[in-house]
Design a protein around this motif. Structure first.
Motif, PDB file in Angstrom:
ATOM      1  N   VAL A 177       0.988  -1.040   0.128  1.00 24.02           N
ATOM      2  CA  VAL A 177      -0.108   0.127   0.012  1.00 24.02           C
ATOM      3  C   VAL A 177       0.887   1.216  -0.056  1.00 24.02           C
ATOM      4  N   GLU A 178       0.322   2.223  -0.737  1.00 27.95           N
ATOM      5  CA  GLU A 178       1.228   3.475  -0.934  1.00 27.95           C
ATOM      6  C   GLU A 178       0.646   4.593   0.123  1.00 27.95           C
ATOM      7  N   LYS A 179      -0.517   4.317   0.889  1.00 23.92           N
ATOM      8  CA  LYS A 179      -0.980   5.313   1.827  1.00 23.92           C
ATOM      9  C   LYS A 179      -0.682   4.539   3.214  1.00 23.92           C
ATOM     10  N   ARG A 180      -0.903   5.239   4.250  1.00 22.64           N
ATOM     11  CA  ARG A 180      -0.943   4.798   5.516  1.00 22.64           C
ATOM     12  C   ARG A 180      -2.102   4.154   5.725  1.00 22.64           C
ATOM     13  N   SER A 181      -2.289   2.865   6.265  1.00 26.28           N
ATOM     14  CA  SER A 181      -3.634   2.294   6.408  1.00 26.28           C
ATOM     15  C   SER A 181      -4.065   2.454   7.912  1.00 26.28           C
ATOM     16  N   ARG A 182      -5.228   2.648   7.893  1.00 21.57           N
ATOM     17  CA  ARG A 182      -6.014   2.586   9.338  1.00 21.57           C
ATOM     18  C   ARG A 182      -5.914   1.666   9.909  1.00 21.57           C
ATOM     19  N   LYS A 183      -5.345   0.421   9.551  1.00 15.26           N
ATOM     20  CA  LYS A 183      -5.408  -0.645  10.208  1.00 15.26           C
ATOM     21  C   LYS A 183      -3.962  -0.861  10.968  1.00 15.26           C
ATOM     22  N   MET A 214       5.452   8.413  12.561  1.00 19.91           N
ATOM     23  CA  MET A 214       6.554   7.835  11.898  1.00 19.91           C
ATOM     24  C   MET A 214       6.378   7.254  10.565  1.00 19.91           C
ATOM     25  N   ILE A 215       5.507   6.142  10.635  1.00 13.89           N
ATOM     26  CA  ILE A 215       4.940   5.468   9.416  1.00 13.89           C
ATOM     27  C   ILE A 215       4.607   6.727   8.168  1.00 13.89           C
ATOM     28  N   GLN A 216       3.915   7.660   8.549  1.00 18.34           N
ATOM     29  CA  GLN A 216       3.661   8.493   7.469  1.00 18.34           C
ATOM     30  C   GLN A 216       4.803   9.315   6.998  1.00 18.34           C
ATOM     31  N   ARG A 217       5.742   9.431   7.596  1.00 18.91           N
ATOM     32  CA  ARG A 217       7.146   9.935   7.156  1.00 18.91           C
ATOM     33  C   ARG A 217       7.706   8.854   6.049  1.00 18.91           C
ATOM     34  N   LEU A 218       7.609   7.669   6.531  1.00 15.96           N
ATOM     35  CA  LEU A 218       8.167   6.595   5.757  1.00 15.96           C
ATOM     36  C   LEU A 218       7.609   6.708   4.406  1.00 15.96           C
ATOM     37  N   HIS A 219       6.120   6.708   4.335  1.00 19.69           N
ATOM     38  CA  HIS A 219       5.322   6.878   2.971  1.00 19.69           C
ATOM     39  C   HIS A 219       5.971   8.242   2.408  1.00 19.69           C
ATOM     40  N   ASN A 220       6.184   9.510   3.085  1.00 18.28           N
ATOM     41  CA  ASN A 220       6.716  10.256   2.377  1.00 18.28           C
ATOM     42  C   ASN A 220       7.826  10.449   1.728  1.00 18.28           C
ATOM     43  N   ILE A 221       8.755   9.266   2.234  1.00 18.35           N
ATOM     44  CA  ILE A 221       9.940   9.234   1.478  1.00 18.35           C
ATOM     45  C   ILE A 221       9.649   8.291   0.251  1.00 18.35           C
ATOM     46  N   GLY A 222       8.538   7.715   0.219  1.00 15.52           N
ATOM     47  CA  GLY A 222       8.192   6.585  -0.908  1.00 15.52           C
ATOM     48  C   GLY A 222       8.482   5.053  -0.493  1.00 15.52           C
TER      49      GLY A 222
END
Length: 265
Positions: free
Chosen positions: A167-173, A206-214
């Motif tokens: 998934v490319e977006k942070r999951s609510r799960k 933190m995970i949101q920032r991981l998504h932000n770097i791809g």
């Protein structure tokens, strides 16, 4: 098996040695051991230290105790200190109230992939089981075990993970109690944000920032099974502040925070 990445298992703890003991017993019981275990101790009392020292004698891998003074909830800080002290490439993170299925580490390592982090779910152990759980030191459960909820999540069929999409977006799960990531990715975004205070949001921000770097996420289903020990809900007094920080991270696509792991590297 030998092509698994090297890994550090990291768990935060705070004045709950009974739960920590079950974590450590479930670690010894793993089909694949981590290369080291690090206890990120947010200021526990002497009984936690004694428990860890007892386990250091019987666990066949390094068991490291990282402690700082108890100044209320400072989980992001102690987790950053623990991860900074880790020696291995891949970080598996569980909460201090989690009992791992015996294949837990194996599953995380089996599905670890560059450019991706993993997150799993949890089976809930109910309050009524706690006395028995701690007195009998129960670390094994199955579909038919008494005193658990969400029992469908006890089923392990790792073959089905071949069909799981990233998934490319942070999951609510997403639950921080059961996740894993590459240490180098974590350092790139400067780890956990120590401006977050009190309970909640530190993992998802933190995970949101991981998504932000791809970096992409993948949910472990029918694999990476974990059991969550019942406890009272923690105070959510600072949740508004933390939610606002996470909102800024998401909207501004922030990849780096000032107050992070680089202080300890």
């Amino acid at each position: 098996m030998s092509n698994f990445p090297t890994c550090s298992l990291i768990t935060p703890t705070y004045n709950w040695p009974e739960a920590l003991e079950l974590i450590l017993l479930s670690t010894i019981n793993q089909t694949v051991l981590p290369n080291e275990v690090i206890i990120a101790d947010d200021g526990s009392r002497e009984d936690t230290k004694q428990l860890i020292e007892a386990f250091q004698k019987k666990i066949p891998i390094p068991l490291i105790h990282i402690w700082h003074e108890d100044l209320k909830n400072r989980k992001p800080k102690i987790m950053n200190k623990a991860i900074a002290a880790s020696k291995y490439d891949y970080i598996i993170e569980i909460d201090g109230d989690i009992i791992m299925n015996k294949n837990f580490i194996e599953d995380h390592l089996n599905f670890a992939k560059k450019g991706q982090y993993l997150f799993g779910s949890r089976v809930n152990i109910q309050k009524k089981l706690l006395t028995k759980l701690f007195s009998e030191k129960i670390i094994s459960f199955n579909l038919f075990s008494k005193g658990i909820k969400k029992r469908g999540r006890t089923i392990r069929i790792t073959f089905l993970m071949n069909f799981a999409k990233s998934v490319e977006k942070r999951s609510r799960k997403l639950r921080g109690c059961n996740m894993s990531f590459w240490k180098e990715d974590f350092i790139k975004i400067n780890g956990f944000n120590e401006d977050l205070v009190g309970w909640g949001i530190d993992d998802s921000e933190m995970i949101q920032r991981l998504h932000n770097i791809g970096v992409k996420g993948k949910r472990l289903k029918f694999a990476g099974i974990a059991y969550h020990i019942y406890h009272k809900e923690q105070s959510k007094i600072h949740i508004e502040i933390n939610n606002e920080i996470e909102k800024q991270t998401t909207e501004k696509k922030l990849t780096f925070i000032e107050n992070g792991i680089n202080q300890y590297l």
